[in-house]
Design an enzyme around this catalytic site. Structure first.
Site, PDB file in Angstrom:
ATOM      1  N   ASP A   7      28.449  -1.555  -1.563  1.00  0.00           N
ATOM      2  CA  ASP A   7      29.206  -2.332  -0.579  1.00  0.00           C
ATOM      3  C   ASP A   7      30.457  -2.897  -1.241  1.00  0.00           C
ATOM      4  OD1 ASP A   7      29.367  -3.491   2.147  1.00  0.00           O
ATOM      5  OD2 ASP A   7      29.299  -5.378   1.057  1.00  0.00           O
ATOM      6  N   ASP A 157      24.816  -7.901   0.244  1.00  0.00           N
ATOM      7  CA  ASP A 157      24.767  -6.935   1.342  1.00  0.00           C
ATOM      8  C   ASP A 157      24.163  -5.611   0.878  1.00  0.00           C
ATOM      9  OD1 ASP A 157      25.863  -8.862   2.886  1.00  0.00           O
ATOM     10  OD2 ASP A 157      27.790  -7.873   3.215  1.00  0.00           O
TER      11      ASP A 157
END
Length: 246
Positions: A7, A157
């Site tokens: 991410d 994330d």
């Protein structure tokens, strides 16, 4: 199989207009088991931080001023990802930004370094058509705890995405066990299941009572009336027998 859950956070939405990567998170998984290996960089974007982007990830120009530039970490990043499958939510966004950064450094695009890229957003759209499929929405749907996800952060994330991916590809309550978990030392990884002789079990048969049979006939009559006499089945139930007291 080695997978890297990946991410980024950026200064905006378009690398072609000068937006840059400011946060990179990588989480390693091998054969569906998290290894505990992470790679994380905050990066100096060499430009200002728009207010809209700051509200998303909370990374200010002041905080990033002394962080390394992408060119200073690119070798370590590529070495960590080399040969792995990247798993990314909305892969086009992150790959587009990383390829723009690689181009600035005179490096080859990402697909020449990694084995493949898997997009969990596309997977989720196939599995849940017409529903919200953001990472937060998938966490709620698949019961992945994201209660401590305030501002967006690349490593956090990526960790959430790993949990979401496992549940997308195996199912939260699946009875399937990974080969690694099923292996038994000395048996070549095979699992032996003892045979059960079901003939040893005597299963009781309980006949319906007269009241239950009457209710059943009533339902059938209502179905026959609702269908205009077109009910096509009729099975005469056996007469109720008295069940002796225990």
């Amino acid at each position: 199989m080695r997978q890297i859950f990946f991410d980024t956070e950026t200064t905006g939405l378009n690398p072609e207009s000068g937006d840059r990567v400011v946060d990179i998170g990588c989480v390693e998984m091998v054969n569906r088991q998290l290894t505990g290996r992470h790679l994380h960089f905050y990066l100096n974007p060499e430009r200002d931080m728009p207010e809209e982007a700051f509200r998303v990830h909370g990374l200010s120009s002041e905080f990033l001023a002394d962080k390394p530039k992408f060119a200073e970490v690119v070798d370590e990043l590529l070495a960590f990802m080399r040969g792995a499958e990247l798993v990314i939510h909305n892969a086009a966004f992150d790959v587009g930004f990383i390829n723009a950064e690689l181009k600035r450094c005179g490096r080859a695009p990402l697909h020449e370094c990694v084995a493949s890229v898997r997009d969990t957003l596309l997977m989720a759209r196939d599995m849940f058509p017409g529903k919200a499929n953001s990472l937060d929405a998938l966490c709620r749907r698949l019961e992945v705890d994201n209660s401590n996800r305030g501002l967006h952060g690349a490593v956090k994330d990526a960790e959430l995405l790993a949990e979401v991916y496992i549940r997308l590809t195996r199912g939260q309550d699946s009875l399937v066990i990974d080969d690694s978990a099923a292996s038994t030392p000395g048996q070549g990884g095979a699992m032996e299941i003892a045979a059960i002789d079901f003939s040893a079990f005597a299963l009781p048969v309980i006949a319906a009572t007269a009241e239950e049979l009457a209710l059943h006939d009533k339902v059938l009559a209502e179905l026959d009336k609702a269908s205009g006499g077109k009910r096509i089945w009729q099975v005469d139930a056996p007469a109720a027998e008295a069940v002796p007291a225990a």
